[in-house]
Design a protein around this motif. Structure first.
Motif, mmCIF file in Angstrom:
data_model
loop_
_atom_site.group_PDB
_atom_site.id
_atom_site.type_symbol
_atom_site.label_atom_id
_atom_site.label_comp_id
_atom_site.label_asym_id
_atom_site.label_seq_id
_atom_site.Cartn_x
_atom_site.Cartn_y
_atom_site.Cartn_z
ATOM 1 N N THR A 136 0.445 -1.193 0.099
ATOM 2 C CA THR A 136 -0.066 -0.012 0.028
ATOM 3 C C THR A 136 1.293 1.121 0.095
ATOM 4 O O THR A 136 2.277 0.772 0.266
ATOM 5 C CB THR A 136 -0.864 -0.419 1.136
ATOM 6 N N LYS A 137 -0.234 2.392 -0.290
ATOM 7 C CA LYS A 137 1.323 3.246 -0.359
ATOM 8 C C LYS A 137 2.259 4.192 0.822
ATOM 9 O O LYS A 137 3.316 4.862 0.885
ATOM 10 C CB LYS A 137 0.667 4.579 -0.917
ATOM 11 N N CYS A 138 1.026 3.615 2.142
ATOM 12 C CA CYS A 138 2.049 3.341 3.777
ATOM 13 C C CYS A 138 2.899 3.098 3.570
ATOM 14 O O CYS A 138 3.855 3.168 4.839
ATOM 15 C CB CYS A 138 0.868 3.821 4.437
ATOM 16 N N THR A 139 2.802 1.564 2.695
ATOM 17 C CA THR A 139 3.889 0.135 2.490
ATOM 18 C C THR A 139 3.865 -0.452 4.690
ATOM 19 O O THR A 139 4.482 -0.893 4.439
ATOM 20 C CB THR A 139 5.495 0.953 2.776
ATOM 21 N N LYS A 140 2.997 0.147 4.499
ATOM 22 C CA LYS A 140 2.497 -0.940 6.243
ATOM 23 C C LYS A 140 2.081 -2.400 5.803
ATOM 24 O O LYS A 140 2.059 -2.876 6.273
ATOM 25 C CB LYS A 140 1.888 0.215 6.967
ATOM 26 N N TYR A 141 1.372 -2.267 4.749
ATOM 27 C CA TYR A 141 0.739 -3.816 4.074
ATOM 28 C C TYR A 141 0.851 -3.499 2.814
ATOM 29 O O TYR A 141 1.363 -3.140 1.436
ATOM 30 C CB TYR A 141 -1.568 -3.394 3.875
ATOM 31 N N LEU A 142 0.821 -4.786 2.633
ATOM 32 C CA LEU A 142 0.818 -5.375 0.936
ATOM 33 C C LEU A 142 -0.199 -6.029 1.176
ATOM 34 O O LEU A 142 -1.403 -6.350 1.499
ATOM 35 C CB LEU A 142 1.689 -7.069 1.250
ATOM 36 N N PHE A 143 -0.981 -5.870 -0.366
ATOM 37 C CA PHE A 143 -2.596 -6.390 -0.981
ATOM 38 C C PHE A 143 -1.724 -7.538 -2.411
ATOM 39 O O PHE A 143 -0.547 -7.281 -3.292
ATOM 40 C CB PHE A 143 -3.102 -5.233 -1.331
ATOM 41 N N GLY A 144 -2.023 -8.638 -2.343
ATOM 42 C CA GLY A 144 -2.347 -9.444 -3.767
ATOM 43 C C GLY A 144 -3.403 -10.463 -4.334
ATOM 44 O O GLY A 144 -4.387 -10.309 -3.307
ATOM 45 N N ILE A 145 -3.119 -10.541 -5.546
ATOM 46 C CA ILE A 145 -4.066 -11.307 -6.359
ATOM 47 C C ILE A 145 -3.768 -12.259 -6.405
ATOM 48 O O ILE A 145 -2.359 -12.418 -7.488
ATOM 49 C CB ILE A 145 -5.322 -10.922 -7.670
ATOM 50 N N PHE A 146 -4.016 -13.881 -6.225
ATOM 51 C CA PHE A 146 -3.127 -15.022 -6.773
ATOM 52 C C PHE A 146 -3.965 -15.904 -7.633
ATOM 53 O O PHE A 146 -4.945 -16.510 -7.096
ATOM 54 C CB PHE A 146 -2.169 -15.902 -5.601
ATOM 55 N N ASN A 147 -3.728 -16.946 -8.310
ATOM 56 C CA ASN A 147 -4.202 -18.010 -8.484
ATOM 57 C C ASN A 147 -3.404 -19.440 -8.071
ATOM 58 O O ASN A 147 -2.248 -19.231 -8.401
ATOM 59 C CB ASN A 147 -4.134 -17.951 -10.703
ATOM 60 N N ALA A 148 -3.939 -20.115 -7.376
ATOM 61 C CA ALA A 148 -4.097 -20.956 -7.011
ATOM 62 C C ALA A 148 -5.316 -22.483 -7.507
ATOM 63 O O ALA A 148 -6.152 -22.032 -7.118
ATOM 64 C CB ALA A 148 -2.976 -21.060 -5.621
ATOM 65 N N ASN A 149 -4.581 -23.534 -6.553
ATOM 66 C CA ASN A 149 -5.173 -25.105 -6.567
ATOM 67 C C ASN A 149 -6.469 -24.378 -5.085
ATOM 68 O O ASN A 149 -7.571 -24.832 -5.416
ATOM 69 C CB ASN A 149 -4.454 -25.593 -6.626
ATOM 70 N N ASN A 150 -5.242 -24.030 -4.230
ATOM 71 C CA ASN A 150 -6.302 -23.876 -2.827
ATOM 72 C C ASN A 150 -5.640 -23.580 -2.483
ATOM 73 O O ASN A 150 -4.532 -22.901 -2.607
ATOM 74 C CB ASN A 150 -6.075 -25.913 -2.206
ATOM 75 N N GLU A 151 -6.091 -22.859 -0.802
ATOM 76 C CA GLU A 151 -5.604 -21.654 -0.107
ATOM 77 C C GLU A 151 -4.223 -22.434 0.892
ATOM 78 O O GLU A 151 -3.325 -22.044 0.855
ATOM 79 C CB GLU A 151 -6.934 -21.213 1.268
ATOM 80 N N ASN A 152 -4.649 -23.881 0.940
ATOM 81 C CA ASN A 152 -2.947 -24.508 1.074
ATOM 82 C C ASN A 152 -1.365 -24.166 0.251
ATOM 83 O O ASN A 152 -0.771 -23.725 0.666
ATOM 84 C CB ASN A 152 -2.908 -26.161 1.820
ATOM 85 N N GLU A 153 -2.264 -24.526 -0.894
ATOM 86 C CA GLU A 153 -0.556 -24.447 -1.960
ATOM 87 C C GLU A 153 -0.139 -22.585 -1.793
ATOM 88 O O GLU A 153 0.338 -22.857 -2.437
ATOM 89 C CB GLU A 153 -1.315 -24.677 -3.214
#
Length: 89
Positions: free
Chosen positions: A44-61
């Protein structure tokens, strides 16, 4: 594959602490992007947080992918949450 949103937090002074690991981190992200696993990721602009979008088979992966990153291993990322996401359009 399913889509997931990741929201997490950086350690204090992450901009300074990430320096020695940044090139390795970015090279890995490029590789994940080329494999269509990573859609987007960044601070994020304040560099305190990260944000992402991923493709994966499941949450554990996806959890494994996140925790294999040098930023996680070196404590630059200090926590994260994963949310399954439905892309409407």
């Amino acid at each position: 594959m399913e889509k997931f949103v990741v929201f997490g937090e950086y350690c204090e002074d992450a901009i300074i602490k990430r320096g020695p690991f940044r090139e390795q981190h970015l090279n890995r992200l490029k590789n994940l992007k080329d494999q269509d696993i990573l859609v987007t990721l960044g601070p994020t602009k304040c560099t305190k947080y990260l944000f992402g979008i991923f493709n994966a088979n499941n949450e554990n992966e996806l959890k494994d992918l996140i925790e294999e990153d040098i930023y996680w291993e070196k404590g630059i990322w200090i926590n994260y949450d994963i949310y399954p996401w439905i892309q409407a359009f």
